[in-house]
Every structure is written in C-alpha cells, then in structure tokens.
Design an enzyme around this catalytic site. Structure first.
Site, PDB file in Angstrom:
ATOM      1  N   ARG A  80      22.782  74.419  20.374  1.00 41.33           N
ATOM      2  CA  ARG A  80      22.774  74.816  19.085  1.00 41.33           C
ATOM      3  C   ARG A  80      22.438  76.276  18.744  1.00 41.33           C
ATOM      4  NH1 ARG A  80      19.438  71.089  15.009  1.00 41.33           N
ATOM      5  NH2 ARG A  80      17.490  72.425  15.802  1.00 41.33           N
ATOM      6  N   LYS A 183      21.748  77.318  12.437  1.00 41.02           N
ATOM      7  CA  LYS A 183      20.237  77.577  11.828  1.00 41.02           C
ATOM      8  C   LYS A 183      19.891  79.137  11.860  1.00 41.02           C
ATOM      9  CE  LYS A 183      16.204  75.061  13.065  1.00 41.02           C
ATOM     10  NZ  LYS A 183      16.373  73.902  12.093  1.00 41.02           N
ATOM     11  N   GLU A 219      22.324  68.020   2.270  1.00 36.95           N
ATOM     12  CA  GLU A 219      21.165  67.667   3.145  1.00 36.95           C
ATOM     13  C   GLU A 219      19.991  68.075   2.392  1.00 36.95           C
ATOM     14  OE1 GLU A 219      20.363  69.721   6.809  1.00 36.95           O
ATOM     15  OE2 GLU A 219      21.637  71.346   6.185  1.00 36.95           O
TER      16      GLU A 219
END
Ligand SMILES: *Cc1c(COP(=O)(O)O)cnc(C)c1O
Length: 337
Positions: A80, A183, A219
């Site tokens: 990620r 992220k 989210e």
C-alpha cells in the site's frame, strides 16, 4: 520499561530507543541506518513541506501469550505504501526494504513491546517524505523513509464500546478521482476541520458521504465502514476511500465464518436497514457504532448500546490471530525472531 503502566497507555507518541532510516539519493536507496535521535533535518524547500509529498503507514506488533512477537500483514502495508508513493510521485520503497526496516525497528525496541496481559501493542509508523527541494511544483529527487515505533494502550479501556458518528454535508475528505485511495497526509489535513467539529459535538468520528452525489457512504475519517445485515457483511466500493487492511482481513474472516460478503456502493438510506455498523482499522480493529446522525438533514440511525454479535465475533477472531490464540489460517502474522 519495568515501571510502564501498560494498561493506561493511550494512543500517542512516546519515545523509544531507536528508529531506522533509509535515504533515496542519486537514483538509489542507501543502507538502512539506525538512529537514536528523534529529529530529522532537511532542506527548507523539501517537497513534503510545501507540496505534501508525504505518505505514512500504521501497523502493529503484538506480544503473544507464548511470549513471541507477531507483526500483522506487513507485506500488505508495504504494497500500500508503494501505491501511495506512486500516486503522488514519490520513489516507492521496495517491499523487502520496507519489511526489513519494520523488523529491525521492532527488534531494536523489543523492550517496548507490551506484555500479552495488558492488551496493549507496539504501534509501527513508517513514513516516506520528499526531502529534496523544489519550488516549482515537481516531485523531489530525494526521499527519506523512516520507521519509528511506540507502545500504545488497548483501544477500548472500558471494554469494546459503541460510539456515535456524524454525517456533515458541508465537508469532503477526498474527491472521487483525487487522493482518497492513497494514505497521504493531505487527506488528513483535509479532514481536520470536520473531525474537530465532530469531537466538539460529542461524536467519535465523521462518516463521510461520497463527495460527488452525497448519496453513498464512503468511510469514517481514519477507518473503513462496514455493516452487518442478516448473514451479510457489507462494505462500500468507492474510488475515494483507502483500502483498509483490517477491512480486507475482516472480509476474509466473515467468509470463513459463513457470511456473505458484499463490496458495493451503499446508499445512505440503507443505514436504516442494518443490524450492526462498525468502523474498522488498525487502531481499534473494530469500533462498533451505536448511532449515526445526519446533522444537516436531522436524521438518526440507531444500532443499540451494546456491540452486535457478529461484530464481536469478527473482532475476537482477528484479535486472536494477532495475539496468537486463534489459528492463523491465512498466514497473516510473522513472528519476529
Ligand atoms: C489507514 C486508514 C484506514 C485503515 O486502514 P488499516 O489498514 O485497516 O489500518 C482507513 N481509512 C483511512 C483513510 C486510512 O488512512
């Protein structure tokens, strides 16, 4: 750290003995270095400072009942972080380097890994920043990868307790084709105003709707959303959310437990039909939700004051795998030796 009160540790920075670093310079990664200083020095024109070339990760290591230290799915965090790096044009950290740095940071700070009985764990924070100067808007040519760690307390000090979420239509965290799926710090900067307002108004977090239509669930600030309805585990599909490794793991556990897993757009109206709702992420694994308030629309969805049966089972199974008390069927944990 014989005197540490592990049970009363919060989730915050505490100093440990060492951090590990690796610099990318002249087109290549250097050697992994060990540092005891908490400071980094960089050029004042560094791209991380001006243009947000920054990505981070968060994962945990756990001391098992057997005394062994287990780290959870670090290969997933490595992948990620490489995707986040590519998304904002930073040099990706090779997976082997990422994992070696994480293992080394844990080993060097082994005395800070809390004992099993405490329910606490060692939080690991990898960070990748553009350190090379650019004043024109361009990617840096130099990067720094750092991994530091700190012991953190059990997320639920008073037990596994449901909290309230707020929906505010006047804030967005990320755009459909923006950086929501990476992220990166910029998404967090974008979420702070709404997050602070939610805390002031007594909510634990913001539940974001999709930025374009304001119809679908995206989210929660730093955690993915999931719901249980009957035998189904339902979680949003969206281009603006961060793929949570906890959510991915819960989907597998749900499948193993015989639940049906659905990943699809979720209309806000469906909130009224769910039996259980939760937020999931590394920090808490699952934060059960008792109430969601759509503030501007003056609507409320209630899920009861106690955690649901399915959420509790999912939570206990995942925690058990992390602490080595439940069989790790999918090879998610790596023992640090
Ligand atoms: C890190 C993060 C999560 C949770 O991901 P995990 O891999 O489960 O810890 C969820 N949403 C956002 C926006 C995040 O940054």
């Amino acid at each position: 750290m014989e005197t540490t009160d592990w049970k009363n540790l919060g989730f915050g920075y505490t100093k440990t003995d060492y951090n590990v670093r690796c610099y990318f310079k002249d087109g290549k990664w250097g050697r992994l270095e060990t540092h005891s200083s908490e400071d980094i020095t960089m050029h004042m024109g560094a791209t991380c400072l001006h243009y947000g070339q920054e990505s981070f990760e968060g994962l945990k290591a756990f001391r098992g009942k057997d005394g062994k230290i287990r780290v959870f799915r670090m290969d997933e965090n490595a992948k990620r972080m490489a995707q986040s790096a590519e998304g904002i044009r930073m040099e990706p950290v090779p997976e082997e380097l990422f994992c070696e740095a994480v293992r080394k940071a844990i080993k060097l700070n082994e005395r800070f890994v809390p004992p099993y009985e405490s329910g606490a764990s060692l939080y690991i924070r990898p960070l990748l920043i553009g350190t090379g100067p650019q004043i024109g808007v361009k990617p840096a040519k130099e990067f720094l990868f750092v991994v530091f760690v700190m012991p953190v307390g059990p997320y639920f000090k008073e037990g596994f307790k449901p909290t309230d979420l707020a929906i505010y239509r006047e804030y967005d965290r990320a755009a459909p084709h923006g950086t929501g799926k990476f992220k990166v710090g910029g998404n967090y900067a974008a979420s702070m105003a709404a997050g602070e307002r939610a805390h002031e108004e007594g909510y634990s977090a913001v539940l974001y709707l999709d930025a374009k239509e304001k119809k679908y669930i995206d989210e929660c600030g730093p955690a993915n959303f999931f719901a249980i309805r009957g035998n189904q585990y339902i979680t949003p599909r969206s281009t603006s959310i961060l793929e949570s490794i906890t959510n991915k793991s819960l989907r597998q556990i749900a499948t193993d437990l015989g639940l049906e897993v659905e990943v699809r757009p979720i209309l806000e109206d469906e909130l009224a039909t769910f039996d259980e709702v939760g937020a999931c992420g590394t920090a808490a694994v699952i934060s059960p939700v008792k109430r969601i308030v759509d503030v501007e629309e003056n609507k409320e969805y209630n899920y009861g004051v106690d955690p649901g049966k399915v959420s509790t089972k999912l939570y206990e199974t995942l925690r058990g795998i992390q602490y080595g008390t439940v069989e790790d069927k999918h090879n998610w944990v790596q023992v640090i030796e």
